[in-house]
Scaffold this motif. Structure first.
Motif, PDB file in Angstrom:
ATOM      1  N   GLU A  31       0.943  -1.249   0.282  1.00  0.00           N
ATOM      2  CA  GLU A  31       0.156  -0.110  -0.055  1.00  0.00           C
ATOM      3  C   GLU A  31       0.982   1.371  -0.006  1.00  0.00           C
ATOM      4  O   GLU A  31       0.441   2.226  -0.607  1.00  0.00           O
ATOM      5  N   LEU A  32       2.016   1.324   0.825  1.00  0.00           N
ATOM      6  CA  LEU A  32       2.816   2.712   0.917  1.00  0.00           C
ATOM      7  C   LEU A  32       3.437   2.523  -0.584  1.00  0.00           C
ATOM      8  O   LEU A  32       3.708   3.871  -0.870  1.00  0.00           O
ATOM      9  N   GLU A  33       4.107   1.451  -1.229  1.00  0.00           N
ATOM     10  CA  GLU A  33       4.811   1.591  -2.281  1.00  0.00           C
ATOM     11  C   GLU A  33       3.699   2.086  -3.626  1.00  0.00           C
ATOM     12  O   GLU A  33       4.089   2.994  -4.270  1.00  0.00           O
ATOM     13  N   ALA A  34       2.509   1.818  -3.371  1.00  0.00           N
ATOM     14  CA  ALA A  34       1.597   2.439  -4.378  1.00  0.00           C
ATOM     15  C   ALA A  34       1.345   3.795  -4.140  1.00  0.00           C
ATOM     16  O   ALA A  34       1.277   4.509  -5.136  1.00  0.00           O
ATOM     17  N   GLU A  35       1.138   4.143  -2.934  1.00  0.00           N
ATOM     18  CA  GLU A  35       0.978   5.571  -2.633  1.00  0.00           C
ATOM     19  C   GLU A  35       2.364   6.505  -2.842  1.00  0.00           C
ATOM     20  O   GLU A  35       2.304   7.219  -3.464  1.00  0.00           O
ATOM     21  N   LEU A  36       3.474   5.670  -2.786  1.00  0.00           N
ATOM     22  CA  LEU A  36       4.811   6.398  -3.251  1.00  0.00           C
ATOM     23  C   LEU A  36       4.945   6.452  -4.715  1.00  0.00           C
ATOM     24  O   LEU A  36       5.293   7.435  -5.155  1.00  0.00           O
ATOM     25  N   GLU A  38       2.359   6.693  -6.734  1.00  0.00           N
ATOM     26  CA  GLU A  38       1.237   7.871  -7.019  1.00  0.00           C
ATOM     27  C   GLU A  38       1.881   9.375  -6.753  1.00  0.00           C
ATOM     28  O   GLU A  38       1.859  10.223  -7.473  1.00  0.00           O
ATOM     29  N   ALA A  39       2.576   9.257  -5.626  1.00  0.00           N
ATOM     30  CA  ALA A  39       3.138  10.641  -5.292  1.00  0.00           C
ATOM     31  C   ALA A  39       4.244  11.031  -6.130  1.00  0.00           C
ATOM     32  O   ALA A  39       4.354  12.068  -6.569  1.00  0.00           O
ATOM     33  N   LYS A  40       5.156   9.927  -6.454  1.00  0.00           N
ATOM     34  CA  LYS A  40       6.135  10.366  -7.714  1.00  0.00           C
ATOM     35  C   LYS A  40       5.675  10.797  -8.788  1.00  0.00           C
ATOM     36  O   LYS A  40       6.239  11.946  -9.506  1.00  0.00           O
ATOM     37  N   SER A  41       4.656  10.202  -9.376  1.00  0.00           N
ATOM     38  CA  SER A  41       3.838  10.256 -10.598  1.00  0.00           C
ATOM     39  C   SER A  41       3.412  11.915 -10.377  1.00  0.00           C
ATOM     40  O   SER A  41       3.308  12.731 -11.351  1.00  0.00           O
ATOM     41  N   ALA A  42       2.608  12.325  -9.373  1.00  0.00           N
ATOM     42  CA  ALA A  42       1.962  13.560  -9.214  1.00  0.00           C
ATOM     43  C   ALA A  42       3.006  14.596  -9.202  1.00  0.00           C
ATOM     44  O   ALA A  42       3.057  15.570  -9.709  1.00  0.00           O
ATOM     45  N   VAL A  43       4.264  14.221  -8.706  1.00  0.00           N
ATOM     46  CA  VAL A  43       5.438  15.403  -8.419  1.00  0.00           C
ATOM     47  C   VAL A  43       5.930  15.585  -9.939  1.00  0.00           C
ATOM     48  O   VAL A  43       6.426  16.603 -10.263  1.00  0.00           O
ATOM     49  N   MET A  44       6.161  14.614 -10.628  1.00  0.00           N
ATOM     50  CA  MET A  44       6.542  14.749 -12.097  1.00  0.00           C
ATOM     51  C   MET A  44       5.662  15.383 -12.917  1.00  0.00           C
ATOM     52  O   MET A  44       6.207  16.184 -13.720  1.00  0.00           O
ATOM     53  N   TYR A  45       4.427  15.171 -12.858  1.00  0.00           N
ATOM     54  CA  TYR A  45       3.354  16.030 -13.695  1.00  0.00           C
ATOM     55  C   TYR A  45       3.560  17.301 -12.928  1.00  0.00           C
ATOM     56  O   TYR A  45       3.462  18.216 -14.030  1.00  0.00           O
TER      57      TYR A  45
END
Length: 180
Positions: A31-36, A38-45
Motif C-alpha cells: 500500500e505504501l509503495e503504491a502511494e509512493l 502515485e506521489a512520484k507521478s504527481a510530482v513529475m506531472y
C-alpha cells in the motif's frame, strides 16, 4: 467477470492477517509503495507543468519586449508615408533651385533618420514591385493590364512594413492581369 466474493475475500484476508503479522506488514508495504508511486507521478506531472508555465511566461515576456512598440510603430508609418509623398511631389526642375535646396536636404535627412530608427527597432519595408503577389504581405487593390505575368505586382500605392517577423501593415498594390 465480476468478483461477487470480493467482500468475503477481503474479510478472509483480514482474518488471516490477524494471525500472520508478516502478511499484514506485506500488505502495508504494498500500500505504501503504491502511494509512493502515485506521489512520484504527481510530482513529475507538477514539475512538467511548472516547466511549461515557466516557458510560456518567458515566451510571453520576450514577445512583449519584442512587439511592445507595435501601436507606436503603426502610428509612425504615416509620418514616413507623408515624408515620402512630400519628396516625390517636388518636381525635378525645382530640386536644383537654391531657395528650396535647404528644404529638400532637410526632408531627405529626416527620411534617412526615420529609416535608421526603423532599422534599429526591427521595422523593415516589404519588397513589392516586380514580385508575385503574396497575400501574407501584400493587399491587392486593383488589377491592371500589363506585359508582366498575371499576379505580378506592377504598382505600389502604399508601402508595407514588417515588425521583425510580424506584419505591421500590408503593402497596397496593383497587380498585373491577363491581357484581354
Amino acid at each position: 467477470m465480476t468478483d461477487d466474493n470480493a467482500p468475503e475475500t477481503e474479510d478472509l484476508r483480514a482474518e488471516t492477517a490477524e494471525g500472520a503479522p508478516e502478511l499484514a506488514e506485506h500488505d502495508r508495504i504494498a500500500e505504501l509503495e503504491a502511494e509512493l508511486a502515485e506521489a512520484k507521478s504527481a510530482v513529475m506531472y507538477a514539475h512538467a507543468e511548472a516547466q511549461n508555465v515557466r516557458r510560456r511566461a518567458e515566451k510571453e515576456a520576450a514577445d512583449s519586449r519584442a512587439y511592445a512598440i507595435t501601436g507606436f510603430a503603426r502610428d509612425v508609418l504615416s509620418v514616413a508615408d507623408n515624408i515620402e509623398r512630400g519628396l516625390s511631389a517636388i518636381p525635378e526642375e525645382l530640386r536644383g533651385d537654391d531657395r528650396l535646396k535647404g528644404l529638400i536636404v532637410g526632408l531627405e535627412a529626416t527620411k534617412r533618420e526615420l529609416d535608421a530608427v526603423f532599422q534599429r527597432n526591427g521595422i523593415t519595408r516589404i519588397a513589392a514591385m516586380g514580385l508575385p503577389l503574396d497575400p501574407n504581405q501584400h493587399q491587392a487593390m486593383l488589377e491592371m493590364p500589363s506585359d508582366e505575368a498575371p499576379g505580378t505586382i506592377v504598382q505600389e500605392m502604399q508601402a508595407g512594413y514588417m515588425l521583425r517577423d510580424r506584419l505591421l501593415r500590408p503593402a497596397l498594390v496593383g497587380v498585373a492581369k491577363k491581357a484581354d
